[in-house]
Write a protein that holds these residues in place. Structure first.
Motif, mmCIF file in Angstrom:
data_model
loop_
_atom_site.group_PDB
_atom_site.id
_atom_site.type_symbol
_atom_site.label_atom_id
_atom_site.label_comp_id
_atom_site.label_asym_id
_atom_site.label_seq_id
_atom_site.Cartn_x
_atom_site.Cartn_y
_atom_site.Cartn_z
ATOM 1 N N GLY A 14 8.263 13.073 -7.852
ATOM 2 C CA GLY A 14 7.867 13.341 -6.472
ATOM 3 C C GLY A 14 6.658 12.679 -6.056
ATOM 4 O O GLY A 14 5.695 12.804 -6.788
ATOM 5 N N VAL A 15 6.280 11.739 -4.982
ATOM 6 C CA VAL A 15 5.250 11.136 -4.525
ATOM 7 C C VAL A 15 4.496 12.059 -3.161
ATOM 8 O O VAL A 15 5.325 12.147 -2.324
ATOM 9 C CB VAL A 15 5.301 9.768 -4.264
ATOM 10 C CG1 VAL A 15 3.994 9.097 -3.951
ATOM 11 C CG2 VAL A 15 5.625 9.086 -5.951
ATOM 12 N N GLU A 16 3.359 12.407 -3.182
ATOM 13 C CA GLU A 16 2.877 13.004 -2.131
ATOM 14 C C GLU A 16 2.146 12.300 -1.123
ATOM 15 O O GLU A 16 2.268 12.558 -0.029
ATOM 16 C CB GLU A 16 2.103 14.263 -2.721
ATOM 17 C CG GLU A 16 2.939 15.368 -3.622
ATOM 18 C CD GLU A 16 1.956 16.343 -3.814
ATOM 19 O OE1 GLU A 16 2.034 17.663 -3.251
ATOM 20 O OE2 GLU A 16 1.121 16.283 -4.990
ATOM 21 N N ALA A 17 1.502 11.499 -1.600
ATOM 22 C CA ALA A 17 0.692 10.652 -0.719
ATOM 23 C C ALA A 17 0.647 9.120 -1.404
ATOM 24 O O ALA A 17 0.336 8.884 -2.795
ATOM 25 C CB ALA A 17 -0.412 10.828 -0.238
ATOM 26 N N VAL A 18 0.275 8.015 -0.760
ATOM 27 C CA VAL A 18 0.156 6.554 -1.203
ATOM 28 C C VAL A 18 -1.071 6.102 -0.293
ATOM 29 O O VAL A 18 -0.919 6.305 0.852
ATOM 30 C CB VAL A 18 1.480 5.701 -1.208
ATOM 31 C CG1 VAL A 18 1.862 5.511 0.389
ATOM 32 C CG2 VAL A 18 0.969 4.299 -1.961
ATOM 33 N N GLY A 19 -2.112 5.488 -1.026
ATOM 34 C CA GLY A 19 -3.090 4.997 -0.188
ATOM 35 C C GLY A 19 -2.700 3.525 0.513
ATOM 36 O O GLY A 19 -1.960 2.867 0.006
ATOM 37 N N ALA A 20 -3.463 3.711 1.748
ATOM 38 C CA ALA A 20 -2.871 2.686 2.661
ATOM 39 C C ALA A 20 -3.169 0.983 2.098
ATOM 40 O O ALA A 20 -2.311 0.233 2.306
ATOM 41 C CB ALA A 20 -3.610 2.483 3.790
ATOM 42 N N ASP A 21 -4.212 0.927 1.035
ATOM 43 C CA ASP A 21 -4.283 -0.390 0.632
ATOM 44 C C ASP A 21 -3.335 -0.885 -0.461
ATOM 45 O O ASP A 21 -3.293 -1.765 -1.090
ATOM 46 C CB ASP A 21 -5.776 -0.323 -0.141
ATOM 47 C CG ASP A 21 -6.651 -1.782 -0.309
ATOM 48 O OD1 ASP A 21 -6.227 -2.634 0.433
ATOM 49 O OD2 ASP A 21 -6.749 -2.011 -1.461
ATOM 50 N N LEU A 22 -2.325 0.221 -0.831
ATOM 51 C CA LEU A 22 -1.471 -0.351 -1.713
ATOM 52 C C LEU A 22 0.097 -0.549 -1.247
ATOM 53 O O LEU A 22 1.016 -0.555 -1.785
ATOM 54 C CB LEU A 22 -1.048 0.994 -2.850
ATOM 55 C CG LEU A 22 -2.405 1.173 -3.681
ATOM 56 C CD1 LEU A 22 -2.173 2.659 -4.491
ATOM 57 C CD2 LEU A 22 -2.813 0.213 -4.491
ATOM 58 N N ILE A 23 0.010 -0.492 0.190
ATOM 59 C CA ILE A 23 1.262 -0.706 0.774
ATOM 60 C C ILE A 23 1.435 -2.172 0.966
ATOM 61 O O ILE A 23 0.833 -2.896 1.536
ATOM 62 C CB ILE A 23 1.329 -0.233 2.537
ATOM 63 C CG1 ILE A 23 0.965 1.345 2.268
ATOM 64 C CG2 ILE A 23 2.567 -0.564 3.077
ATOM 65 C CD1 ILE A 23 2.023 2.293 1.613
ATOM 66 N N MET A 24 2.700 -2.512 0.323
ATOM 67 C CA MET A 24 3.138 -3.998 0.097
ATOM 68 C C MET A 24 3.779 -4.384 1.442
ATOM 69 O O MET A 24 4.800 -3.530 1.750
ATOM 70 C CB MET A 24 3.882 -4.039 -1.037
ATOM 71 C CG MET A 24 3.097 -4.038 -2.364
ATOM 72 S SD MET A 24 1.672 -5.374 -2.643
ATOM 73 C CE MET A 24 2.766 -6.654 -3.062
ATOM 74 N N PRO A 25 3.916 -5.670 1.817
ATOM 75 C CA PRO A 25 4.724 -6.152 2.867
ATOM 76 C C PRO A 25 6.297 -6.100 2.371
ATOM 77 O O PRO A 25 6.422 -6.395 1.397
ATOM 78 C CB PRO A 25 4.276 -7.401 3.367
ATOM 79 C CG PRO A 25 2.939 -7.522 2.579
ATOM 80 C CD PRO A 25 3.069 -6.775 1.533
ATOM 81 N N CYS A 26 6.982 -5.992 3.178
ATOM 82 C CA CYS A 26 8.376 -5.778 3.004
ATOM 83 C C CYS A 26 8.801 -7.320 2.130
ATOM 84 O O CYS A 26 8.411 -8.388 2.866
ATOM 85 C CB CYS A 26 9.466 -5.574 4.066
ATOM 86 S SG CYS A 26 9.575 -3.931 4.436
ATOM 87 N N GLY A 27 9.539 -7.270 1.251
ATOM 88 C CA GLY A 27 10.175 -8.601 0.511
ATOM 89 C C GLY A 27 8.846 -9.009 -0.267
ATOM 90 O O GLY A 27 9.139 -9.998 -0.978
ATOM 91 N N HIS A 28 7.664 -8.638 -0.130
ATOM 92 C CA HIS A 28 6.682 -8.772 -1.402
ATOM 93 C C HIS A 28 6.717 -8.008 -2.526
ATOM 94 O O HIS A 28 6.929 -6.710 -2.559
ATOM 95 C CB HIS A 28 5.471 -8.768 -0.625
ATOM 96 C CG HIS A 28 5.245 -10.082 0.339
ATOM 97 N ND1 HIS A 28 5.962 -9.794 1.346
ATOM 98 C CD2 HIS A 28 4.365 -11.194 0.271
ATOM 99 C CE1 HIS A 28 5.590 -10.981 2.213
ATOM 100 N NE2 HIS A 28 4.807 -11.709 1.428
ATOM 101 N N ALA A 29 6.104 -8.537 -3.875
ATOM 102 C CA ALA A 29 6.023 -7.634 -4.992
ATOM 103 C C ALA A 29 4.651 -8.108 -5.551
ATOM 104 O O ALA A 29 4.192 -9.206 -5.721
ATOM 105 C CB ALA A 29 7.223 -7.921 -5.861
ATOM 106 N N MET A 30 4.122 -7.416 -6.661
ATOM 107 C CA MET A 30 3.069 -7.592 -7.227
ATOM 108 C C MET A 30 3.089 -6.932 -8.569
ATOM 109 O O MET A 30 3.720 -5.792 -8.577
ATOM 110 C CB MET A 30 1.684 -6.988 -6.627
ATOM 111 C CG MET A 30 0.492 -7.437 -7.303
ATOM 112 S SD MET A 30 -1.060 -6.957 -6.370
ATOM 113 C CE MET A 30 -0.766 -8.149 -4.985
ATOM 114 N N GLY A 31 2.625 -7.426 -9.695
ATOM 115 C CA GLY A 31 2.792 -6.971 -10.928
ATOM 116 C C GLY A 31 1.424 -6.062 -11.149
ATOM 117 O O GLY A 31 0.422 -6.053 -10.415
#
Length: 291
Positions: A14-31
């Motif tokens: 379960g994830v309760e929150a994610v910081g806004a600076d970690l939101i990736m655009p749809c279709g993008h990925a990062m290692g």
């Protein structure tokens, strides 16, 4: 023979929150790569150099943090291996054996900084400074000489504000990376100072920020990330509560409660950040030039 940890289904964590600076655009990925693991937290380095923190529970929130439910943290912590690679996408942080779902998770954004304080806030500022002194923030019983030196160097930074650029640069250089902790005390004080100066819109903030960027390679990756966030005016949730309480916001927690919650972060980090924060709030250029 070593048995690898089992695969964990998306519903297992379960994830309760994610910081806004970690939101990736749809279709993008990062290692991302696991850099460090602690009892209740883990640090992952993203491909672009940012530090992603996984944290057990909602004790703290920031722009580069994913908060995992306390109940699910032990299993996730067991599945993390130093040096292993993961992938961050718009919908999840995952690797072959587990997945942290991020879709539809509340996005945490830093509290907005507003300039100055409303009428009557000075009394609360005085109360906050008095609380720090009673807390023994400037001379704690378990202090090491290392931390005391960081406190002294930070005072040198404060004395150099608004003065010759070379003196400020030298003072900041001597403070960055100094003191105990994963984020050394000197760095925590500097981060708090950047926020305090931004709140009061004090002119030296840009000068301090430039000096920090010049010398931040001399500290830990965790501190570099914290200083970077502070230079952008990004507060953590607990420091945001302190600011809201000082400003008398109607939905703010009591000042004493907000200060206590902030002070419990790390061994010294929460208190050291408050020292810098209040120093920035109290800074008055005209007083420096009149001495």
């Amino acid at each position: 023979m070593h048995t690898p940890p089992p695969f964990f289904d998306a519903s297992s964590f379960g994830v309760e929150a994610v910081g806004a600076d970690l939101i990736m655009p749809c279709g993008h990925a990062m290692g991302a790569q696991v850099q460090a693991c602690f009892e209740r937290a883990a640090h992952l380095v993203l491909d672009d150099g940012r530090l992603l923190t996984l944290l057990s529970g909602m004790a703290q929130q920031s722009m580069r943090m994913i908060n995992v439910t306390s109940a699910d943290w032990p299993a996730l912590r067991q599945a993390l291996t130093l040096g292993e690679s993961l992938t961050l996408t718009a919908s999840a942080l995952h690797q072959d054996r587990f997945r942290l779902p991020l879709a539809n998770i509340p996005v945490w954004r830093t509290p907005r900084l507003t300039g100055g304080f409303p009428e009557g806030a000075q009394e609360r500022l005085t109360q906050g400074q008095a609380w720090l002194e009673r807390r023994g923030a400037y001379a704690q019983a378990d202090d090491t000489l290392f931390r005391q030196t960081a406190l002294e160097r930070f005072q040198t930074v404060m004395g150099a504000l608004g003065g010759p650029a070379e003196a400020l640069n030298n003072a900041v250089r001597a403070t960055v990376g100094l003191g105990p902790g994963l984020t050394p005390s000197g760095d925590d004080m500097l981060a708090g100072l950047l926020i305090g100066l931004r709140v009061t819109e004090a002119a030296p903030r840009a000068d301090v920020g430039a000096c920090i960027r010049r010398h931040q390679h001399g500290t830990t990756l965790a501190s570099q990330d914290a200083l970077d966030q502070a230079s952008r005016g990004w507060l953590t949730a607990r420091l945001g509560d302190v600011l809201a309480a000082l400003q008398g916001a109607p939905d703010a927690p009591p000042l004493h409660d907000a200060l206590h919650a902030q002070s419990t972060i790390g061994q010294h980090s929460g208190v050291d950040t408050l020292i810098g924060f209040f120093a920035g709030l109290a800074y008055k250029p005209e007083e420096r030039h009149s001495r």
